[in-house]
Design a protein around this motif. Structure first.
Motif, PDB file in Angstrom:
ATOM      1  N   VAL A  29      40.390  26.191  16.746  1.00 50.20           N
ATOM      2  CA  VAL A  29      40.731  27.128  17.814  1.00 50.20           C
ATOM      3  C   VAL A  29      39.568  28.061  18.119  1.00 50.20           C
ATOM      4  N   GLY A  30      38.884  28.517  17.048  1.00 54.36           N
ATOM      5  CA  GLY A  30      37.874  29.557  17.212  1.00 54.36           C
ATOM      6  C   GLY A  30      36.616  29.100  17.933  1.00 54.36           C
ATOM      7  N   VAL A  31      36.157  27.878  17.650  1.00 54.24           N
ATOM      8  CA  VAL A  31      34.923  27.414  18.288  1.00 54.24           C
ATOM      9  C   VAL A  31      35.068  27.330  19.812  1.00 54.24           C
ATOM     10  N   PRO A  32      36.126  26.703  20.360  1.00 50.18           N
ATOM     11  CA  PRO A  32      36.278  26.733  21.823  1.00 50.18           C
ATOM     12  C   PRO A  32      36.448  28.150  22.372  1.00 50.18           C
ATOM     13  N   LEU A  33      37.147  29.009  21.602  1.00 49.96           N
ATOM     14  CA  LEU A  33      37.340  30.384  22.055  1.00 49.96           C
ATOM     15  C   LEU A  33      36.015  31.129  22.145  1.00 49.96           C
ATOM     16  N   ILE A  34      35.170  30.994  21.124  1.00 49.48           N
ATOM     17  CA  ILE A  34      33.875  31.689  21.132  1.00 49.48           C
ATOM     18  C   ILE A  34      32.965  31.132  22.220  1.00 49.48           C
ATOM     19  N   LEU A  75      40.879  26.971  23.984  1.00 50.17           N
ATOM     20  CA  LEU A  75      40.427  27.070  25.377  1.00 50.17           C
ATOM     21  C   LEU A  75      41.360  27.964  26.189  1.00 50.17           C
ATOM     22  N   GLY A  76      42.659  27.895  25.877  1.00 49.26           N
ATOM     23  CA  GLY A  76      43.606  28.752  26.579  1.00 49.26           C
ATOM     24  C   GLY A  76      43.361  30.221  26.308  1.00 49.26           C
ATOM     25  N   GLN A  77      43.066  30.564  25.058  1.00 47.17           N
ATOM     26  CA  GLN A  77      42.762  31.961  24.744  1.00 47.17           C
ATOM     27  C   GLN A  77      41.473  32.415  25.417  1.00 47.17           C
ATOM     28  N   ALA A  78      40.485  31.522  25.478  1.00 49.02           N
ATOM     29  CA  ALA A  78      39.240  31.874  26.174  1.00 49.02           C
ATOM     30  C   ALA A  78      39.507  32.111  27.659  1.00 49.02           C
ATOM     31  N   ALA A  79      40.366  31.280  28.257  1.00 49.99           N
ATOM     32  CA  ALA A  79      40.698  31.471  29.669  1.00 49.99           C
ATOM     33  C   ALA A  79      41.434  32.780  29.891  1.00 49.99           C
ATOM     34  N   LEU A  80      42.328  33.124  28.977  1.00 51.76           N
ATOM     35  CA  LEU A  80      43.032  34.398  29.091  1.00 51.76           C
ATOM     36  C   LEU A  80      42.073  35.577  28.935  1.00 51.76           C
ATOM     37  N   GLY A  81      41.064  35.401  28.055  1.00 53.45           N
ATOM     38  CA  GLY A  81      40.046  36.448  27.934  1.00 53.45           C
ATOM     39  C   GLY A  81      39.274  36.636  29.225  1.00 53.45           C
ATOM     40  N   ALA A  82      38.930  35.507  29.882  1.00 51.51           N
ATOM     41  CA  ALA A  82      38.232  35.606  31.168  1.00 51.51           C
ATOM     42  C   ALA A  82      39.120  36.249  32.223  1.00 51.51           C
ATOM     43  N   LEU A  83      40.428  35.969  32.178  1.00 49.46           N
ATOM     44  CA  LEU A  83      41.357  36.570  33.131  1.00 49.46           C
ATOM     45  C   LEU A  83      41.466  38.077  32.929  1.00 49.46           C
ATOM     46  N   SER A  84      41.503  38.494  31.665  1.00 53.37           N
ATOM     47  CA  SER A  84      41.557  39.931  31.398  1.00 53.37           C
ATOM     48  C   SER A  84      40.257  40.616  31.825  1.00 53.37           C
ATOM     49  N   ALA A  85      39.122  39.912  31.652  1.00 55.19           N
ATOM     50  CA  ALA A  85      37.851  40.485  32.107  1.00 55.19           C
ATOM     51  C   ALA A  85      37.858  40.660  33.624  1.00 55.19           C
ATOM     52  N   TRP A  86      38.397  39.673  34.331  1.00 60.07           N
ATOM     53  CA  TRP A  86      38.482  39.785  35.797  1.00 60.07           C
ATOM     54  C   TRP A  86      39.366  40.966  36.205  1.00 60.07           C
ATOM     55  N   ALA A  87      40.470  41.171  35.464  1.00 56.36           N
ATOM     56  CA  ALA A  87      41.353  42.290  35.781  1.00 56.36           C
ATOM     57  C   ALA A  87      40.646  43.625  35.582  1.00 56.36           C
ATOM     58  N   LEU A  88      39.845  43.728  34.538  1.00 50.04           N
ATOM     59  CA  LEU A  88      39.129  44.981  34.288  1.00 50.04           C
ATOM     60  C   LEU A  88      38.050  45.222  35.341  1.00 50.04           C
ATOM     61  N   VAL A  89      37.408  44.142  35.776  1.00 55.64           N
ATOM     62  CA  VAL A  89      36.381  44.311  36.814  1.00 55.64           C
ATOM     63  C   VAL A  89      37.009  44.790  38.126  1.00 55.64           C
ATOM     64  N   THR A  90      38.187  44.275  38.452  1.00 55.37           N
ATOM     65  CA  THR A  90      38.848  44.680  39.700  1.00 55.37           C
ATOM     66  C   THR A  90      39.266  46.142  39.676  1.00 55.37           C
ATOM     67  N   LEU A  91      39.395  46.702  38.470  1.00 44.88           N
ATOM     68  CA  LEU A  91      39.779  48.120  38.397  1.00 44.88           C
ATOM     69  C   LEU A  91      38.700  49.036  38.975  1.00 44.88           C
ATOM     70  N   GLN A  92      37.476  48.517  39.083  1.00 47.69           N
ATOM     71  CA  GLN A  92      36.412  49.351  39.632  1.00 47.69           C
ATOM     72  C   GLN A  92      36.727  49.806  41.062  1.00 47.69           C
ATOM     73  N   SER A  93      37.420  48.937  41.780  1.00 44.58           N
ATOM     74  CA  SER A  93      37.724  49.271  43.177  1.00 44.58           C
ATOM     75  C   SER A  93      39.012  50.066  43.336  1.00 44.58           C
ATOM     76  N   ALA A  94      39.686  50.372  42.222  1.00 42.22           N
ATOM     77  CA  ALA A  94      40.938  51.117  42.300  1.00 42.22           C
ATOM     78  C   ALA A  94      40.644  52.595  42.499  1.00 42.22           C
ATOM     79  N   PRO A  95      41.348  53.279  43.404  1.00 47.49           N
ATOM     80  CA  PRO A  95      41.155  54.719  43.580  1.00 47.49           C
ATOM     81  C   PRO A  95      41.727  55.489  42.397  1.00 47.49           C
TER      82      PRO A  95
END
Length: 504
Positions: free
Chosen positions: A148-153, A41-61
Motif C-alpha cells: 500500500v505504502g509504495v504506490p501511496l508515496i 493508489l486510492g489513498q494517493a488520489a484522495l491526497g491529491a484531491l485534498s491538495a486540490w481542495a486546499l488550493v481552491t481555498l486561496q480564492s475563498a473570501p
C-alpha cells in the motif's frame, strides 16, 4: 530457473542460504495483493484531491462562503474515505497473512504425525506458533503496508511534482537518507533477532520437556534444581531481548524522524521558495498523508528481520516435511506388492503378520478368529513393536525386505487410513487421549458406529457418565489425566473425574 544454494551454517549461529518459504503470489493471494496496490493508489488520489481542495481555498473570501463550505466538506469526506480504505487494508492484510501460514502450519503438524518424527514437543510448538507468527506478521504487517505504502508515496511525490518539483525533492531527501540508514541497522537487527529467537526456542523446548518429565523430576528430588535451571535460561532471554530492543527502537525511531521531516521540510521548502499559502498547505497535507507508511517503516524492517530469522528454522523444517522419507515410501511400495500367503489365501488365518526384524522368516505371527496372542519379552517395549510396525507408528529397521501384513484377507499396505482403522485398533497403557468430549472417545476410531452402543463401552470401563457435570458432552481436561483408572479386570468401581466440576 534460479538454482537454490546449499544452506551454510555461520559462526554467529545463523544459516546462510536457508531453503525458501512457499511463494506468496499464489491463488487468491494475488487478488488480495492487487487490492492492496489499488488501496495505496486510492489513498494517493484522495491526497491529491485534498491538495486540490486546499488550493481552491486561496480564492475563498474572508468569512463564511460557499467555496469554503465545499472545500471543508470535501476535506472531511476525503479523511473519512482514507479511514475506510485503511480498514479494508487491515482486513486484506490479515487475510493475506493468515492464508499464507495456513498450509505451512498443516505441513508441520502433518510431519509431527509421521512415523519417525524426531522433533520434540517444544520445537514443534515453537515452529507452529512462534516462528509462523513471525512469518504472518511480516506478510500482514510488513508486505501489506509496503504494497500500500509504495504506490501511496509514489503517487504523493507525483502530486508534489505537479504542485512544484522542488517540493517533491524536499520530501524525497529524508526517505533516501532513511533507506541508507536501514541498510546498516537491518543487519544488526537480524543477528540480534536470530539470537533471541534461538534462545526463546530453547527455553520453550526446555519448558515442554520439563513439564512432560515432571513426574520423574519430582521422584528424583529435582523440584528445586529444574526451576533454577529454567530461571537461568529465562534470565538469558531477558538480557538478549533488552539488547535487541535498543536496535529495534533505533529502527522505529528512524521511521518517526523521517516521517516528521517529510512534512517539515516540505513546509520549509514552500516558505523558502515563496510559494503561496494555499500551495504550501496543500503540499504539507500530501506529505502528511504519505508519512503514514514512512512512520511504519522501522517496524516493517523489524518484521523483515524476524522473518529471515524464522526462515532459518522453518525453511529446513518445511523442506524435510514436504519430502517423504524415501525408505518408508519404498518399504510401503514393496509391501503393497507382496502376494497373499497360503494361510490368507485359503481363509485359515484372519491375521498374518511378518514384519522383517521382528519375526523369523518361516515363523510369521498368525491368528484366526477370536484368537488371543500374548507376546512376552524381557524388554518391556518389545511386545508393543509388532503392532507399532503394523500401524506404521515405527519406521522399521534398515532392511530392504518388505512387510507382509494381512488382516481379514487384505494387505494393509494397500489400504487408506479409514479402512485400516476399521481393521486394526491400538490400545496401549500410557496412551495420551486426543482432545474432545467424553462421549466422543468411544467412537473416535470408528465414528460411523451406532451411538446406541456407547453406553456399553463406557460401562465396560466403569465410567459413570451421569455423574459428570455435562454428561457425555463433558470435555476431558489435560488429556484425561484427571480421571481415575480401574485397578484390575475384576474391579467394578466406576472411573471418576477428580477435578473440580468447573474444570472437568
Amino acid at each position: 530457473m534460479r538454482r537454490q544454494r546449499e544452506p551454510e551454517p555461520q559462526a554467529n549461529g545463523s544459516l546462510k542460504n536457508p531453503p525458501p518459504l512457499p511463494p506468496l503470489m499464489r491463488g487468491r493471494r494475488r487478488l488480495w495483493l492487487t487490492g492492496l496496490v489499488a488501496l495505496g493508489l486510492g489513498q494517493a488520489a484522495l491526497g491529491a484531491l485534498s491538495a486540490w481542495a486546499l488550493v481552491t481555498l486561496q480564492s475563498a473570501p474572508a468569512g463564511m462562503s460557499p467555496i469554503l463550505l465545499r472545500a471543508l466538506l470535501l476535506l472531511v469526506l476525503t479523511a473519512l474515505a482514507i479511514g475506510a480504505l485503511t480498514v479494508h487494508q487491515r482486513v486484506l492484510a490479515e487475510k493475506l497473512g493468515q492464508d499464507y501460514v495456513h498450509q505451512p502450519r498443516l505441513t508441520l503438524l502433518g510431519d509431527a504425525l509421521t512415523p519417525g518424527h524426531s522433533a520434540s514437543l517444544g520445537v514443534t510448538v515453537a515452529r507452529t506458533t512462534n516462528d509462523l507468527s513471525g512469518v504472518r506478521n511480516w506478510v500482514s504487517q510488513g508486505i501489506a503496508p509496503l504494497t500500500v505504502g509504495v504506490p501511496l508515496i509514489l503517487g504523493s511525490l507525483g502530486t508534489l511534482v505537479v504542485l512544484h518539483p522542488p517540493l517533491a525533492l524536499a520530501m524525497a531527501v529524508p526517505l533516501v537518507v532513511l533507506g541508507l540508514c536501514l541498510l546498516v541497522w537491518a543487519r544488526t537487527a537480524l543477528i540480534k533477532t536470530r539470537r533471541m529467537r534461538r534462545t526463546r526456542g530453547r527455553l520453550a523446548s526446555r519448558i515442554a520437556d520439563t513439564v512432560t518429565a515432571s513426574e520423574g523430576i519430582l521422584a528424583a528430588g529435582g523440584s528445586k534444581r529444574e526451576p533454577r535451571n529454567l530461571r537461568e535460561a529465562s534470565g538469558n532471554l531477558v538480557e538478549i531481548a533488552v539488547d535487541r530492543a535498543e536496535t529495534v527502537g533505533t529502527l522505529r525511531a528512524g521511521g518517526v524522524v523521517a516521517s516528521t521531516l517529510t512534512t517539515l521540510l516540505v513546509a520549509a521548502t514552500g516558505i523558502y521558495l515563496g510559494q503561496s499559502p494555499g500551495v504550501t498547505m496543500a503540499a504539507m497535507a500530501v506529505a502528511g498523508i504519505a508519512s503514514s507508511p514512512v512512520l511504519e517503516i522501522g517496524r516493517i524492517v523489524e518484521y523483515r528481520q524476524t522473518l529471515l530469522a524464522a526462515r532459518m528454522v522453518l525453511g529446513p523444517a518445511l523442506a524435510g516435511a514436504e519430502r517423504p522419507p524415501p525408505r518408508a515410501e519404498e518399504r510401503r511400495r514393496l509391501s503393497a506388492q507382496v502376494e497373499a500367503p497360503n494361510a490368507v489365501a485359503d481363509g485359515s488365518a484372519s491375521v498374518h503378520l511378518q514384519p522383517p526384524g521382528l519375526t523369523a522368516g518361516d515363523a510369521p505371527l498368525v491368528a484366526g478368529l477370536r484368537d488371543r496372542v500374548r507376546l512376552v519379552s524381557e524388554d518391556p517395549r518389545a511386545p508393543q513393536e509388532p503392532l507399532r510396525r503394523v500401524l506404521e507408528l515405527s519406521p522399521g529397521p534398515e532392511l530392504a525386505a518388505p512387510d507382509s501384513v494381512w488382516v481379514d484377507g487384505q494387505n494393509l499396505r494397500t489400504l487408506g487410513p479409514k479402512r485400516v482403522r476399521r481393521l486394526v485398533g491400538h490400545a496401549a497403557a500410557g496412551t495420551v487421549f486426543e482432545r474432545g468430549t467424553v462421549g466422543r472417545a468411544p467412537r473416535y476410531r470408528r465414528p460411523d458406529l451406532d451411538a446406541a452402543h456407547d453406553q456399553e463401552i463406557l460401562d465396560l470401563v466403569g465410567l459413570d457418565v451421569d455423574s459428570l457435570p455435562r454428561g457425555g458432552r463433558t470435555p476431558r481436561a489435560a488429556a484425561g489425566s484427571r480421571w481415575t483408572a480401574r485397578t484390575g479386570p475384576d474391579s467394578h468401581s466406576p472411573a471418576r473425574c477428580t477435578a473440580p466440576r468447573r474444570c472437568c
